[in-house]
Design an enzyme around this catalytic site. Sequence first.
Site, PDB file in Angstrom:
ATOM      1  N   GLU A 131       0.552  -0.916   0.059  1.00 53.86           N
ATOM      2  CA  GLU A 131       0.036  -0.280  -0.543  1.00 53.86           C
ATOM      3  C   GLU A 131       0.747   1.403   0.203  1.00 53.86           C
ATOM      4  O   GLU A 131       0.793   2.462   1.248  1.00 53.86           O
ATOM      5  CB  GLU A 131      -1.287  -0.617   1.480  1.00 53.86           C
ATOM      6  CG  GLU A 131      -2.076  -1.420   0.826  1.00 53.86           C
ATOM      7  CD  GLU A 131      -3.233  -0.954   2.017  1.00 53.86           C
ATOM      8  OE1 GLU A 131      -3.138  -0.367   3.133  1.00 53.86           O
ATOM      9  OE2 GLU A 131      -4.435  -1.701   1.164  1.00 53.86           O
ATOM     10  N   GLU A 162      -6.140  -7.754  -1.452  1.00 54.34           N
ATOM     11  CA  GLU A 162      -6.420  -8.219   0.128  1.00 54.34           C
ATOM     12  C   GLU A 162      -8.068  -7.845   0.314  1.00 54.34           C
ATOM     13  O   GLU A 162      -8.566  -7.079  -0.313  1.00 54.34           O
ATOM     14  CB  GLU A 162      -5.856  -6.847   1.386  1.00 54.34           C
ATOM     15  CG  GLU A 162      -4.909  -7.013   1.171  1.00 54.34           C
ATOM     16  CD  GLU A 162      -3.661  -6.664   2.218  1.00 54.34           C
ATOM     17  OE1 GLU A 162      -4.927  -5.940   2.461  1.00 54.34           O
ATOM     18  OE2 GLU A 162      -2.859  -5.852   1.603  1.00 54.34           O
TER      19      GLU A 162
HETATM   20  C1  GAL Z   1      -4.847  -3.232   4.566  1.00 54.74           C
HETATM   21  C2  GAL Z   1      -2.851  -3.610   4.852  1.00 54.74           C
HETATM   22  C3  GAL Z   1      -2.953  -5.201   5.595  1.00 54.74           C
HETATM   23  C4  GAL Z   1      -3.523  -4.652   6.719  1.00 54.74           C
HETATM   24  C5  GAL Z   1      -5.133  -4.219   6.237  1.00 54.74           C
HETATM   25  C6  GAL Z   1      -6.542  -4.508   7.855  1.00 54.74           C
HETATM   26  O1  GAL Z   1      -4.228  -1.685   4.360  1.00 54.74           O
HETATM   27  O2  GAL Z   1      -2.076  -3.720   3.508  1.00 54.74           O
HETATM   28  O3  GAL Z   1      -1.442  -4.757   5.680  1.00 54.74           O
HETATM   29  O4  GAL Z   1      -3.436  -3.698   7.943  1.00 54.74           O
HETATM   30  O5  GAL Z   1      -5.299  -3.762   5.899  1.00 54.74           O
HETATM   31  O6  GAL Z   1      -7.342  -4.274   7.164  1.00 54.74           O
END
Ligand code: GAL
Length: 679
Positions: free
Chosen positions: A155, A315
């Site tokens: 990110e 993710e």
């Molecule tokens: C994302 C991040 C992850 C984790 C996730 C939690 O923004 O890349 O490492 O923190 O959020 O929702």
Amino acid sequence: MSEIVIKKYPKLLHGGDYNPDQWLDCPEILEEDIRLMKKAGVNAVSLGIFAWAALEPEEGVYAFDWLEKMIDRLYSEGIYTVLATPTGAMPNWLTEKYEEVRQVTPEGVRHLPGKRHNYCPTSPIMREKTKAIDTALSKRFGRHPAVILWHISNEIGGNDHQSACWCPKCQAAFRQWLREKYGTLENLNHAWWTAFWSHTYTSWEQIHAPSPAGEPWLHGLNLDWRRFTTVQMRDFYREEVKAVRTYSTVPVTANMMGFFKDLDYPKFADDIDIISWDAYPEWHSEADDVNIAVWAAANHNIMRSMKKAPFLMMESTPSVTNWKKNNIQKRPGMHEVSSMQAIALGSLSVQYFQWRKSRGSMEKFHGAVVGHIDHGNTRVFKEVAALGEHLASVSDAVYHTCNKPEVAMIFDWENWWALEDCAGPKRGSEMHYVETFLSHYKPFWMMGIDVDMVDMDADLDGYKLIIAPMNYMYKDGYARKVREFVQKGGIYVTTYWSGLVDETDLCFIDQAPLQDVLGLWVEETDSPNEFYENEFEYDGQRYPAKDICDIVRTTGAQKLASYCGDYYEGRAALTKNSFGDGTAYYIASGSSEEFCIDFYTELIRKYEIHQAIPTELPYGVTVSKREAAAPGAKTLYFVQNFNPYEVTVMLDHPYHCLETDEMLGEFLEMKGYSCTVLY
Ligand code: GAL
């Protein structure tokens, strides 16, 4: 057909962030993970994202054996690796020894060690240390048969304040970038209109990045600082790509954050082989899930549109986040429909953060596939496993399809920055660019019409309809492109507060750039408050006139709606202008959701924009179409029910269910929160 990027494993990916560095002293947990991954249909995990401290415990001393063992072991079970570079979080030895790697805030305060996503992108030491570990990873794993993709950092730019560092090195790099851009101070002073308020610069050294403690209101400076931030972050990213490519030809990605204001994502696209993003919609946070589904769909569309190619959902949570005001569990079925929504709109993966719940620290209560107790038997695990099966059953068919919208919407980061900084009819945060954009997209979502979302630099050819809400800035060449688009028969819709400034945020004077195409110019803009009552009449119906109301002078455009009250009663609130073989519409006033729905429904009908399935969809149901893109491939229709209750969708003819191959009738019965893929 778009080129297959992940050639080593051309299947829908299912898996996600695996952070085994938390469990290295528990080999039995790692073995159990593999057993569970197989049970859940996991075929790819991301490794090493935050593992710098485990990979380089001391400066220059690499400890890669554990990672190699992990990659090999997973591979022996048919699980592939998306390998990260670890710059998302810096180890303490680095931040302690070299303070220059830590960012400086806009007020000039150097961060203390800690947190993540907070390196200085200019620091030569940060670049040197990054290059060293990335190259070492490339050497050791770049040709490993299990490694299918590089995941660069995490990110990029995600931080509490604008993704930038205000240290002296960044400031010097900014000045250098400005010198290259403007050549002379005279040019810069003109572009930033510094003659106002005595802001004329007489030396480059006088320029400082914007700060609440210094100059926050010079719009040209703010805009260029944001542009520079993207350039500098991208430059750091490119260095990482170069390093991992030293010994490797594996494709690269960087996980983005959708509507993330700080970085102009399309500027990264050429340096990314496959776009990816992290999807965390706030499911169940409103009376129903339609607006959330619209938001999520728009994000997926922006990601796909950047390269007009499939992307990855890198993710998502299988259940719940832990950083929102209220962290609401995905209700049964939501995981299925929200994941299939991503696939429907172009994703080639459903990946999670994270595989196994942490035991301690910041994310111990964030959702994960494997919870703290009774791992393989939880509701969440079972829903993930069911999705794994669904993905496997549709994988090959999906891989040979692509999304091909007839409609595009202009979403442009530089416009966003300038619009919300313009000190115009409303305070920046009240301009609501994203919300307005979504309100123009929602009717298309409701009718099952896919939309590309591109910036002003994109090629507009091939679309039937282009919509540009609150297109305040016209970048160089944009007006010409729109003129050609309409001239050649395109339909163009734009709104109030559009076409006011050029790329340097200087107002157009003498003539509005698209006056000939739109057949009007704007004489005044009213910005009433929430208590204001006015309406306009369109097609025999009255709609509220609110938020921002342009009072236009038509120079040829036909009036389709008129304001009903106030001193602009009778003036045009909506116009239509024929230009060349095409037509341009101007929506002069903010209004209700109902207006957007009625207006666009009419346009869709009039200009024969195709719904994925020509039918009246129940509320909360949408359809996305992925067209056959290879010989023998099938065109797929993803029918998504975002209601918690059952619905019946009336189809235009019987279709097959892709998962079961069964021929279904013309009435598709759907469970609450579900997706059926038809062909
Ligand atoms: C994302 C991040 C992850 C984790 C996730 C939690 O923004 O890349 O490492 O923190 O959020 O929702």
